[in-house]
Scaffold this active site. Structure first.
Site, PDB file in Angstrom:
ATOM      1  CG  ASP A   1      -7.338   4.847  -2.733  1.00  0.00           C
ATOM      2  OD1 ASP A   1      -6.313   5.462  -2.381  1.00  0.00           O
ATOM      3  OD2 ASP A   1      -7.532   4.505  -3.906  1.00  0.00           O
ATOM      4  CE  LYS A   2      -3.251   4.810   5.736  1.00  0.00           C
ATOM      5  NZ  LYS A   2      -2.887   3.686   6.633  1.00  0.00           N
TER       6      LYS A   2
END
Length: 239
Positions: A103-104
């Protein structure tokens, strides 16, 4: 080329996984010899395959890269609003896509390849391939919380219980975790279920491939020995 199902061909071109290839075909953006492709069709030598109007062909040699994804870089190829995308950040001379997301807000090892069959094998949950992470939380870990996470945590948002996993406490607030599945934001959700918030999350290993000395934003091609073992672990016959 022998006759091959279209979704497998698209995967072999490194475009995406077979599952995503099926979705592309269903949306009507794939054409074979000028005609909109139908799910389940096969293609052979001489057939022209186009996706979004661009001809697609399978690379002769496959490549697998180990990349240190920095925090803030997004694993996506379709989000026009994403400021930093993996495939643009890496700037590799051949088109590659990622096998398993981060994820980011997470960082660390991401494998990228133009081999769709390898991606498919790595993403298959039943294969239970190991991934290792360093996780720092907002407060000291209690033994009861670690025990629950090792045994498996029911995640209400996903309506699923996580598989048992290995957890080693390497600091008051820091863990080494080895998972064999890849649910959406799994580690963050597991920690939150015990009342903890993740302050930083780094993936350090995927199967036999380690992050090693790579710095954020750097990548390297896998060695021959690494590739051979990776393909064997994924169930491919390698001489």
């Amino acid at each position: 080329m022998e006759q091959m199902r279209l979704n497998k061909y698209l995967a072999s071109c490194g475009l995406c996984s077979r599952r995503d290839a099926d979705r592309l075909i269903e949306t009507g953006v794939v054409r074979v010899n000028g005609e909109t492709a139908c799910p389940g069709i096969k293609i052979g030598a001489g057939d022209l395959v186009e996706v979004w109007g661009k001809a697609i062909s399978a690379p002769k040699e496959k490549v697998v890269l180990a990349y240190y994804k920095p925090v803030g870089v997004v694993c996506t190829e379709r989000d026009a609003h994403a400021k930093r995308m993996v495939t643009k950040e890496i700037g590799y001379h051949k088109r590659v896509t990622y096998a398993g997301r981060l994820d980011k807000d997470s960082e660390g090892l991401l494998l990228l390849t133009d081999d769709g069959d390898l991606i498919e094998a790595m993403m298959r949950g039943k294969n239970a391939h190991e991934k290792e992470y360093i996780v720092k939380a907002d407060r000291k870990w209690e033994d009861a919380a670690l025990r629950k996470m090792r045994e498996g945590v029911y995640l209400e948002e996903l309506k699923q219980t996580t598989r048992p996993c290995e957890i080693e406490k390497i600091g008051d607030k820091t863990l080494k975790m080895i998972l064999t599945q890849g649910l959406n934001r799994q580690i963050r959700r597991m920690c939150e279920a015990q009342g903890y918030r993740v302050r930083s999350l780094k993936r350090t290993r995927v199967m036999n491939i380690e992050l090693g000395e790579l710095k954020p934003g750097e990548y390297r091609e896998l060695t021959e020995n690494e590739l051979t073992k990776l393909y064997r672990l994924c169930g491919f016959l390698v001489k």
